[in-house]
Design an enzyme around this catalytic site. Structure first.
Site, PDB file in Angstrom:
ATOM      1  CB  SER A 107      -1.046  -0.456   1.118  1.00 46.11           C
ATOM      2  OG  SER A 107      -2.192  -1.311   1.629  1.00 46.11           O
ATOM      3  CE  LYS A 182      -5.383  -0.847   1.855  1.00 44.76           C
ATOM      4  NZ  LYS A 182      -3.655  -2.065   2.147  1.00 44.76           N
ATOM      5  CE  LYS A 250       2.001   2.551   5.050  1.00 44.42           C
ATOM      6  NZ  LYS A 250       1.285   1.688   3.652  1.00 44.42           N
TER       7      LYS A 250
END
Length: 304
Positions: A107, A182, A250
């Protein structure tokens, strides 16, 4: 199955797997169970030993892992790691064979995926971005949701492999699209966990039977996969990481930055991003993202 039947089967592509963490290890093992040959590389020796024990081959370097692979799957924490394993003399692009297909399941920022695809194309190597949702349980059970960005032909080629890893597999658009979807996924999950955490503290402080309350809530419109998967975490205060706060921090950076770039307002997402950041600053970055409950408890005057 007879040898004659075996010989009539098409040869499966050989796979290199880079990154054998919480997600990568069970995913690579699912490919082994599906009959694929998997050569893996990661930085932790115990993870390489685990792969070998499951029937895979442990490589001593990225170059060794990828040199003969038809398909190279990468599953590392963030954009810097994707760049580190992809570029440079020891990286994937310098050592993979022409025509190989990279399936990056990390990701990362959409731009990193776009850049990787462009740089790989100059080497005659194809790329799709294929980040996943479903956490450790989804990886183990091979029921991940996989969102893909790239060319239709490359998606079609990768699909049988992805079907051994997940249940919902969708080509979302060109390079980077998988990462954009995502990012939206991580926005929804974080806000959902935060809402559940606030409900848990509210219910407990009100003296309600928490187990019963969560059961009935999950049976109605308030129900969600998040609540189903994380109910026991909330009840038992079990924050063993399936998906670490550090990684969700993140991801919230990715989605807030990407949203700003396209002019989309994320007012609730921005607040939850700050709550995730505060939890990390308090030393809880290594815990599961359901530990957002700890932040709500602190705000509500409880000792955690």
């Amino acid at each position: 199955m007879s040898n004659l039947a075996d010989s009539s089967q098409p040869t499966l592509p050989t796979i290199a797997w880079i990154g054998l963490g919480i997600m990568g290890s069970p995913m690579s093992e699912n490919l082994l169970k599906a009959g694929y040959s998997v050569t893996g590389f990661t930085l932790e020796q115990d993870k390489l030993d685990r792969l070998a024990k499951a029937g895979g081959t442990a490589a001593g370097s990225i170059a060794e892992a990828v040199k003969d692979a038809d398909v190279i799957i990468t599953m590392v924490p963030a954009s810097p790691q994707v760049e580190a394993i992809s570029y440079g003399p020891e990286g994937i692009l310098e050592n993979a064979k022409q025509g190989a297909l990279i399936v990056d399941m990390s990701s990362i920022t959409p731009q990193t995926s776009v850049d990787l695809a462009k740089n790989a194309k100059e080497k005659g190597i194809r790329v799709i971005d294929a980040p996943v949702s479903g956490g450790e349980a989804g990886a183990i059970e091979a029921v991940l949701s996989i969102m893909v960005g790239g060319e239709q032909a490359d998606f079609d080629e990768a699909l049988p492999i992805l079907e051994a890893l997940g249940k919902t597999i969708v080509l979302c658009g060109p390079h980077g699209s998988g990462q954009t979807v995502k990012a939206a996924n991580q926005l929804i999950v974080a806000v959902n966990i935060q809402a559940c955490a606030e409900a848990v503290v509210f219910l407990e402080k009100s003296g309600v039977d928490l187990n019963a309350a969560l059961d009935v809530l999950n049976g109605g419109l308030a129900g969600s996969t998040v609540l189903t998967r994380k109910k026991d975490n909330f009840l038992n205060r079990d924050f063993k990481p399936g998906f670490r706060i550090d990684l969700h921090h993140k991801d919230m950076g990715i989605v807030t930055d990407a949203a700003r770039n396209v002019g989309a307002a994320l007012p609730v997402g921005a607040v939850v991003a700050q709550l995730v950041a505060s939890l990390r600053a308090q030393g809880d970055g290594g815990l599961d993202h359901s530990a957002l409950l700890r932040a709500v408890e602190r705000l509500s005057g409880q000792q955690v």
